[in-house]
Design a protein around this motif. Structure first.
Motif, PDB file in Angstrom:
ATOM      1  N   GLN A  60       6.459  14.237  14.323  1.00  0.00           N
ATOM      2  CA  GLN A  60       7.068  12.921  14.135  1.00  0.00           C
ATOM      3  C   GLN A  60       6.085  11.775  14.340  1.00  0.00           C
ATOM      4  O   GLN A  60       5.191  11.838  15.180  1.00  0.00           O
ATOM      5  N   GLY A  61       6.279  10.715  13.575  1.00  0.00           N
ATOM      6  CA  GLY A  61       5.418   9.537  13.637  1.00  0.00           C
ATOM      7  C   GLY A  61       5.217   9.019  12.232  1.00  0.00           C
ATOM      8  O   GLY A  61       5.473   9.727  11.256  1.00  0.00           O
ATOM      9  N   CYS A  62       4.770   7.794  12.139  1.00  0.00           N
ATOM     10  CA  CYS A  62       4.608   7.181  10.817  1.00  0.00           C
ATOM     11  C   CYS A  62       3.325   6.327  10.802  1.00  0.00           C
ATOM     12  O   CYS A  62       3.408   5.130  10.840  1.00  0.00           O
ATOM     13  N   PRO A  63       2.154   6.987  10.775  1.00  0.00           N
ATOM     14  CA  PRO A  63       1.942   8.441  10.742  1.00  0.00           C
ATOM     15  C   PRO A  63       1.928   9.022  12.158  1.00  0.00           C
ATOM     16  O   PRO A  63       1.712   8.294  13.119  1.00  0.00           O
ATOM     17  N   PRO A  64       2.103  10.344  12.287  1.00  0.00           N
ATOM     18  CA  PRO A  64       1.954  10.978  13.601  1.00  0.00           C
ATOM     19  C   PRO A  64       0.478  10.971  14.005  1.00  0.00           C
ATOM     20  O   PRO A  64      -0.390  10.828  13.143  1.00  0.00           O
TER      21      PRO A  64
ATOM     22  N   ILE B 246       4.131  16.986   3.164  1.00  0.00           N
ATOM     23  CA  ILE B 246       3.753  15.638   3.603  1.00  0.00           C
ATOM     24  C   ILE B 246       4.100  14.640   2.501  1.00  0.00           C
ATOM     25  O   ILE B 246       3.904  14.933   1.316  1.00  0.00           O
ATOM     26  N   GLY B 247       4.658  13.497   2.911  1.00  0.00           N
ATOM     27  CA  GLY B 247       4.852  12.430   1.929  1.00  0.00           C
ATOM     28  C   GLY B 247       6.254  11.877   1.856  1.00  0.00           C
ATOM     29  O   GLY B 247       7.225  12.502   2.282  1.00  0.00           O
ATOM     30  N   GLN B 248       6.331  10.681   1.291  1.00  0.00           N
ATOM     31  CA  GLN B 248       7.603   9.970   1.186  1.00  0.00           C
ATOM     32  C   GLN B 248       8.597  10.684   0.282  1.00  0.00           C
ATOM     33  O   GLN B 248       9.799  10.464   0.370  1.00  0.00           O
ATOM     34  N   GLY B 249       8.088  11.546  -0.573  1.00  0.00           N
ATOM     35  CA  GLY B 249       8.955  12.300  -1.487  1.00  0.00           C
ATOM     36  C   GLY B 249       9.852  13.292  -0.770  1.00  0.00           C
ATOM     37  O   GLY B 249      10.775  13.849  -1.376  1.00  0.00           O
TER      38      GLY B 249
ATOM     39  N   VAL C  70       4.788  17.149   8.142  1.00  0.00           N
ATOM     40  CA  VAL C  70       4.242  16.167   9.078  1.00  0.00           C
ATOM     41  C   VAL C  70       4.685  14.765   8.642  1.00  0.00           C
ATOM     42  O   VAL C  70       4.777  14.477   7.455  1.00  0.00           O
ATOM     43  N   GLY C  71       5.000  13.939   9.656  1.00  0.00           N
ATOM     44  CA  GLY C  71       5.415  12.563   9.385  1.00  0.00           C
ATOM     45  C   GLY C  71       6.928  12.424   9.379  1.00  0.00           C
ATOM     46  O   GLY C  71       7.652  13.388   9.090  1.00  0.00           O
ATOM     47  N   ASN C  72       7.385  11.210   9.702  1.00  0.00           N
ATOM     48  CA  ASN C  72       8.829  10.943   9.754  1.00  0.00           C
ATOM     49  C   ASN C  72       9.526  11.261   8.435  1.00  0.00           C
ATOM     50  O   ASN C  72      10.721  11.519   8.409  1.00  0.00           O
ATOM     51  N   CYS C  73       8.777  11.227   7.359  1.00  0.00           N
ATOM     52  CA  CYS C  73       9.382  11.535   6.053  1.00  0.00           C
ATOM     53  C   CYS C  73       9.898  12.973   5.989  1.00  0.00           C
ATOM     54  O   CYS C  73      10.742  13.287   5.158  1.00  0.00           O
ATOM     55  N   THR C  74       9.397  13.831   6.856  1.00  0.00           N
ATOM     56  CA  THR C  74       9.868  15.226   6.869  1.00  0.00           C
ATOM     57  C   THR C  74      10.731  15.486   8.108  1.00  0.00           C
ATOM     58  O   THR C  74      10.816  16.615   8.591  1.00  0.00           O
TER      59      THR C  74
ATOM     60  N   LYS D  37       0.854  -1.202   0.000  1.00  0.00           N
ATOM     61  CA  LYS D  37       0.000   0.000   0.000  1.00  0.00           C
ATOM     62  C   LYS D  37       0.888   1.250   0.000  1.00  0.00           C
ATOM     63  O   LYS D  37       0.618   2.210  -0.708  1.00  0.00           O
ATOM     64  N   ARG D  38       1.973   1.202   0.827  1.00  0.00           N
ATOM     65  CA  ARG D  38       2.889   2.355   0.849  1.00  0.00           C
ATOM     66  C   ARG D  38       3.539   2.550  -0.521  1.00  0.00           C
ATOM     67  O   ARG D  38       3.661   3.653  -1.012  1.00  0.00           O
ATOM     68  N   ARG D  39       3.937   1.418  -1.137  1.00  0.00           N
ATOM     69  CA  ARG D  39       4.598   1.503  -2.446  1.00  0.00           C
ATOM     70  C   ARG D  39       3.652   2.102  -3.482  1.00  0.00           C
ATOM     71  O   ARG D  39       4.076   2.852  -4.363  1.00  0.00           O
TER      72      ARG D  39
ATOM     73  N   ASP E  30       3.805  11.683  -2.781  1.00  0.00           N
ATOM     74  CA  ASP E  30       3.764  10.256  -2.408  1.00  0.00           C
ATOM     75  C   ASP E  30       3.406  10.037  -0.940  1.00  0.00           C
ATOM     76  O   ASP E  30       4.056   9.259  -0.233  1.00  0.00           O
ATOM     77  N   SER E  31       2.402  10.733  -0.462  1.00  0.00           N
ATOM     78  CA  SER E  31       2.019  10.527   0.943  1.00  0.00           C
ATOM     79  C   SER E  31       1.135   9.299   1.070  1.00  0.00           C
ATOM     80  O   SER E  31       0.404   8.948   0.148  1.00  0.00           O
ATOM     81  N   CYS E  32       1.200   8.655   2.241  1.00  0.00           N
ATOM     82  CA  CYS E  32       0.344   7.501   2.509  1.00  0.00           C
ATOM     83  C   CYS E  32      -1.028   8.006   2.964  1.00  0.00           C
ATOM     84  O   CYS E  32      -1.128   9.057   3.596  1.00  0.00           O
ATOM     85  N   SER E  33      -2.055   7.211   2.703  1.00  0.00           N
ATOM     86  CA  SER E  33      -3.409   7.601   3.117  1.00  0.00           C
ATOM     87  C   SER E  33      -3.465   7.804   4.625  1.00  0.00           C
ATOM     88  O   SER E  33      -4.176   8.686   5.109  1.00  0.00           O
ATOM     89  N   ALA E  34      -2.718   6.969   5.374  1.00  0.00           N
ATOM     90  CA  ALA E  34      -2.778   7.066   6.837  1.00  0.00           C
ATOM     91  C   ALA E  34      -2.310   8.444   7.301  1.00  0.00           C
ATOM     92  O   ALA E  34      -2.898   9.045   8.202  1.00  0.00           O
ATOM     93  N   CYS E  35      -1.251   8.961   6.667  1.00  0.00           N
ATOM     94  CA  CYS E  35      -0.701  10.266   7.048  1.00  0.00           C
ATOM     95  C   CYS E  35      -1.636  11.382   6.569  1.00  0.00           C
ATOM     96  O   CYS E  35      -2.029  12.265   7.328  1.00  0.00           O
ATOM     97  N   TYR E  36      -1.999  11.294   5.309  1.00  0.00           N
ATOM     98  CA  TYR E  36      -2.847  12.328   4.702  1.00  0.00           C
ATOM     99  C   TYR E  36      -4.205  12.367   5.418  1.00  0.00           C
ATOM    100  O   TYR E  36      -4.736  13.414   5.742  1.00  0.00           O
TER     101      TYR E  36
HETATM  102  S1  SF4 Z   1       5.534   9.440   7.611  1.00  0.00           S
HETATM  103 FE1  SF4 Z   1       4.988   7.294   7.299  1.00  0.00          FE
HETATM  104  S2  SF4 Z   1       2.798   7.319   6.908  1.00  0.00           S
HETATM  105 FE2  SF4 Z   1       3.553   9.421   6.586  1.00  0.00          FE
HETATM  106  S3  SF4 Z   1       3.996   9.584   4.407  1.00  0.00           S
HETATM  107 FE3  SF4 Z   1       5.882   8.993   5.449  1.00  0.00          FE
HETATM  108  S4  SF4 Z   1       5.918   6.740   5.307  1.00  0.00           S
HETATM  109 FE4  SF4 Z   1       3.806   7.396   4.895  1.00  0.00          FE
END
Ligand code: SF4
Length: 380
Positions: A356-360, A331-334, A344-348, A168-170, A295-301
């Protein structure tokens, strides 16, 4: 039922309505042999009761099971996996599916715990749960909803529950529409029963349910999603995965050639019943201007959307965006390994300010954005 038909029935006895629409569809003839292995795939994306507008009402699935058992089909399995990072069995209980297992003796498979197989399709490899491969006839039971990234979600996207969390993340890193558009080439979906009872027409995780008290059924998932797009005031071209699925032979987007059959109380077509005219709503789509999303995940977005709505309601969103030098929240893996102002999110994680969090959690996102705003106010 013909492939260009979509049946609709309205009322408040969702189990009886579902049985009735399936009788009218002559589903048992479509399935064929009584010993076929039948899969039922509801939408249990999050641990929220169906009345919140995100998850499939168990009453609809109960109607499907009652219909199937009454017609001599007893090899039935429910299957689903929830959002990345969530606990499917928690969703199963909160949404009331434990009671279905108990009442009807139909097992439920947590697809998160399944084995998976990589399948090559149209130039792409997709990882699919083996439980979905091991059925002879699959009934999808999506909720008709708006989606903050893909605009709508219904028949096709519901089958994303049959891929594991890492896949799903991919999907998000390779652009959601391409893999979703290919899903039906690797996961069978033979019949669709749409829970159009009170889906959130803006946001896939619910919160603003819109009562419609309708169940729909059809054979063609591409046609159903095209029709749902129309109901939600989108052109099919605005939801690219539908066109991709059509090009791969998974169905038709020909809404002009579709027959929308409204059933009356006696189950007979009621040609006089007007079709729905749902109010145009774009709440979450409008919030996208506040974001730089890659490329953000639905959980984060999905966690960020209610935070933005809350800030907007509190009259703080505009001020916050004005105070961020580039006027957006990232926001997002990019953004992994990149620097910037607010994210927002560990990706940033390397940004000057990042929840912080994955997702926060929603609270952590809110607190991070509010503390940025407060600091910026002090600086100015
Ligand atoms: S922080 Fe985690 S949930 Fe959010 S976009 Fe990055 S990989 Fe996805």
């Amino acid at each position: 039922m013909k492939s260009n038909e979509i049946y609709k029935i309205f009322g408040t006895d969702y189990t009886a309505m579902t049985r009735e629409i399936l009788e009218r569809s002559e589903l048992s003839e479509l399935i064929g042999a009584k010993d076929k292995r039948i899969g039922i795939k509801p939408n249990l994306v999050s641990p929220t009761p169906p009345m919140m507008g995100a998850t499939t009402h168990p009453e609809v699935v109960a109607g499907i099971i009652e219909y199937l058992q009454a017609h001599g089909f007893n090899n039935i399995t429910m299957m689903e996996s929830c959002y990345c990072g969530g606990d499917t069995m928690e969703c199963f209980e909160v949404c009331g599916y434990d009671k279905l297992v108990e009442k009807y003796g139909v097992p439920f498979v947590d697809a998160q715990k399944c084995t998976y197989t990589n399948i090559e399709t149209a130039g792409m490899k997709l990882k699919i749960a083996d439980c979905a491969k091991d059925v002879d006839f699959m009934i999808g039971v999506p909720v008709m909803k708006g989606h903050c990234q893909t605009r709508i979600t219904c028949a096709i996207k519901n089958m994303k529950g049959m891929v594991p969390a890492d896949e799903k993340r991919r999907f998000h890193t390779i652009g959601l529409h391409e893999p979703i558009g290919r899903l039906l080439t690797v996961v069978r979906l033979d019949f669709v029963v749409v829970d159009h009872i009170c889906g959130d027409l803006d946001f896939e995780e619910g919160g603003n349910p819109v009562t419609c008290n309708c169940v729909m059924a059809g054979l063609d998932p591409v046609l159903i999603d095209s029709y749902v797009s129309k109901l939600l005031h989108y052109d099919v071209s605005e939801v690219p995965y539908i066109g991709i699925a059509e090009k791969l032979g998974c169905g038709s987007t020909d809404i002009a050639g579709a027959s929308i059959v409204k059933l009356g109380r006696n189950g007979e077509p009621d040609a006089t019943a007007p079709d729905e005219n749902l109010k145009l709503t774009r709440k979450t789509v409008d919030l996208r201007d506040a974001l730089e999303e890659v490329d953000s995940c639905s959980a984060c977005y999905g966690t960020l959307v209610p935070v933005l709505e809350r800030l907007k309601e509190e009259g703080l969103l505009e001020e916050l965006l004005e105070k961020i030098p580039d006027h957006v929240i990232h926001i997002g893996q990019g953004f992994q390994g990149k620097t910037g102002h607010v994210g927002v999110g560990n990706c940033t994680a390397l940004f000057e300010h990042s929840a912080q969090g994955c997702p926060p959690s929603e609270e952590d996102m809110y607190d991070t954005l509010i503390s940025y705003l407060n600091e910026a106010r002090l600086r100015s």
